[in-house]
Enzyme design. Structure first.
Site, PDB file in Angstrom:
ATOM      1  N   SER A  88      -4.554 -11.191  -2.467  1.00  0.00           N
ATOM      2  CA  SER A  88      -3.155 -10.817  -2.564  1.00  0.00           C
ATOM      3  C   SER A  88      -2.675 -11.019  -3.985  1.00  0.00           C
ATOM      4  CB  SER A  88      -2.331 -11.696  -1.617  1.00  0.00           C
ATOM      5  OG  SER A  88      -0.962 -11.598  -1.912  1.00  0.00           O
ATOM      6  N   LYS A 144       0.811  -1.216   0.000  1.00  0.00           N
ATOM      7  CA  LYS A 144       0.000   0.000   0.000  1.00  0.00           C
ATOM      8  C   LYS A 144       0.843   1.263   0.000  1.00  0.00           C
ATOM      9  CE  LYS A 144      -3.233  -2.861   0.016  1.00  0.00           C
ATOM     10  NZ  LYS A 144      -2.318  -4.015   0.159  1.00  0.00           N
ATOM     11  N   CYS A 163       8.231  -8.610  -1.522  1.00  0.00           N
ATOM     12  CA  CYS A 163       7.985  -9.965  -2.037  1.00  0.00           C
ATOM     13  C   CYS A 163       8.343 -10.054  -3.517  1.00  0.00           C
ATOM     14  CB  CYS A 163       6.537 -10.356  -1.810  1.00  0.00           C
ATOM     15  SG  CYS A 163       6.077 -10.420  -0.070  1.00  0.00           S
TER      16      CYS A 163
END
Length: 580
Positions: free
Chosen positions: A483, A135, A205
């Protein structure tokens, strides 16, 4: 461009920082600056906010403070005065699977709001923003457009892949390993070993999850320097990108090139095309409308989905493909992917960027690397349509999003009976205990922007399904989010959400739901009269959040179709901050 060109130093007659540095009445303000060691020359120079989302919550942001120092050196080299500050981060990987995930999407607004308040309160003239986790990237780009001061965006870089038994792994493998462990297909010892090697460095990630998706957006939309979003966090070249960003923001200040000169409707379409081409996260369909709102541009989930539909899927990236962000950077990076899209008519080349040049000019000398299989040529794609598809129907009048990257076309259409759950925990418990059947459509509702509140992601549930070997044998729909690491037939952002009386809140166990990405439809086999009867009997569920920030967020937040925004945006403003 009819705005005046500014000098690099000298008069601050038209810069916001004049309000704290110029004239005898600002002597008290200048005394604070002297107290921090600034010289008269530095006080007379433009002030550049260097905002980072550094914290110790997770590896995504841990390298940002170091990178911010390189940005400051670049600003200083071109006679600017950098002023560093930090904002919050809620890291999705840590918040996932429990009530903490309600804080994730609201943090996007807090990030944008807090940077706005810092810049406004201290009258800074320009902004370089460094972001790492999911975010933080859209939040940073949103506030750049909101303030409309010359700005450069910097991604902190992706994590390096881990290695487990000779195979590249990411945190996605760990979430799925939880499912494997739950059905006895992975030993506790192997799970322990995997968790120790999956994340071997600083960085976000590593696959095309939400962070790398929005990093791809930052280059495609024109707010980041070419190649800067692809370099992994541990690579020393990141310092060069950071220094260059600091220098370039001073050049943007001189030329008076602002974010709203860059983020046009065509630039938003370029960003959506880059998401589709890379098989990116469905969350981009939430963040691009929110960025558009800051510029006063109408660009909702259906506009995003239209671009997704016409754009080929060409980057073979996890979670649907084989490779991670590091691999794409090393074979040619985001610019090479953009160049093949541009060459085959899928991007607008005349959009301005933070280089001061257009997309086409930036990519002019980029050549396609044929000695690799990470990025395919746009005329020979993995699939002809994008990796993310928009859906609409009587179950989603305001739209929904499904990621089909890596799902064979023959497996994309799914029809089955609903199994309804009123929060993620209920569904996860049912999955963990195998209280579902092959062919079911699991429905998780009251997890939307207002109903959650906070529109949680469902990675723990979807990853557990995949780990149990059921990822392609059941479907899942939600008014919450998924996700970027989610794979399988999972539909999110269903709108209107259940909390405001949307059709997803009217479903009952056994209702037959059909998901058809090929036709772009999400429907329930019920007549309009039956849906209306149920709507008349529907009673709003009380929300557990009755105080604090989540209560406040629930009062303000809009629907996913328009980006779950909390204010009217540029259309309602009378003057942007940059012109104060």
């Amino acid at each position: 461009m009819d705005k005046p060109v500014r000098t690099q130093s000298g008069s601050k007659a038209d810069l916001p920082s004049r309000h704290i540095t110029c004239g005898p009445e600002r002597a008290p303000h200048r005394s604070y600056l002297y107290a921090m060691g600034l010289s008269r020359r530095e006080i007379d120079q433009p002030f550049v906010g260097v905002a980072s989302c550094w914290n110790e919550a997770a590896p995504c942001n841990i390298s940002l403070m170091r990178q911010a120092q390189a940005v400051k050196r670049g600003v200083t080299a071109l006679q600017g005065t950098p002023r560093e500050f930090c904002t919050i981060t809620v890291t999705d990987g840590m918040a996932m699977g429990h009530q903490g995930m309600k804080s994730s999407l609201p943090s996007r607004e807090v990030i944008a709001d807090s940077i706005e308040l810092t810049i406004r309160g201290h009258s800074y003239d320009a902004l370089v923003g460094l972001a790492g986790c999911d975010k933080t990237l859209p939040g940073m780009m949103m506030v750049m457009c909101r303030l409309n001061v010359p700005s450069v965006f910097l991604y902190g870089g992706s994590i390096l892949p881990g290695h487990f038994r000779g195979k590249q792994v990411t945190v996605q493998d760990l979430f799925e390993a939880v499912g494997l462990h739950s059905v006895g297909r992975m030993s506790p010892e192997d799970l322990d070993e995997l968790e120790q090697v999956a994340c071997p460095s600083a960085g976000s990630c590593g696959a095309q999850f939400t962070a790398n998706t929005m990093a791809t957006v930052s280059e495609a939309i024109g707010l980041a320097l070419p190649y800067s979003a692809g370099a992994p966090a541990p690579y020393e070249i990141r310092d060069k990108f950071c220094d260059a960003a600091g220098r370039q923001v001073m050049e943007l200040l001189r030329q008076n090139i602002r974010p709203r000169d860059i983020v046009t409707r065509q630039a938003l379409e370029n960003a959506a095309a880059a998401v589709a081409a890379s098989g990116g996260s469905t969350n981009a369909a939430l963040h691009l409308p929110a960025i558009a709102n800051e510029c006063g541009i109408d660009f909702d989930i259906f506009d995003v989905a239209e671009v997704f539909h016409r754009t080929p899927y060409i980057a073979d990236l996890k979670p649907g493909g084989k490779y991670v962000a590091k691999d794409m950077f090393e074979v040619g990076g985001i610019p090479m992917m953009m160049k093949t899209l541009l060459d085959h008519g899928y991007m607008h080349g005349d959009c301005m960027t933070v280089t001061g040049r257009t997309i086409a000019e930036n990519l002019e000398k980029v050549e396609f690397n044929n000695d690799q299989d990470v990025i395919y040529s746009a005329d020979r794609p993995l699939t002809k349509t994008g990796g993310v598809v928009g859906l609409r129907g009587n179950l989603a009048p305001d739209g929904a999003i499904v990621k089909i990257a890596g799902i064979p076309e023959a497996d994309q259409v799914f029809s089955g009976p609903a199994r309804c759950f009123n929060n993620e925990e209920e569904c996860f418990a049912a999955v963990k205990e195998r209280r579902y059947a092959e062919g079911d459509v699991l429905v998780i509702r009251y997890e939307g922007p207002r109903g959650g509140p906070g529109m949680r992601e469902m990675l723990s549930t979807t990853a557990a399904l995949y780990g149990q070997g059921m990822g392609t044998k059941v479907a899942l729909i939600t008014d919450g989010r998924f996700s970027g690491a989610t794979r399988g037939l999972c539909v999110g952002h269903v709108g209107p959400e259940a909390a405001v009386g949307g059709p997803i809140g009217l479903l009952q166990d056994g209702d037959i739901i059909t998901i058809d990405p090929i036709k772009g439809e999400l429907c329930v086999d019920l007549e309009a009269a039956e849906l209306e009867r149920r709507r008349n009997e529907w009673v709003a569920r009380p929300n557990d959040e009755t105080s604090g920030y989540l209560w406040k967020y629930a009062q303000e937040v809009g629907q996913a179709r328009h980006g779950a925004i909390t204010h009217p945006g540029a259309k309602a403003e009378k003057k942007s901050y940059a012109d104060v």
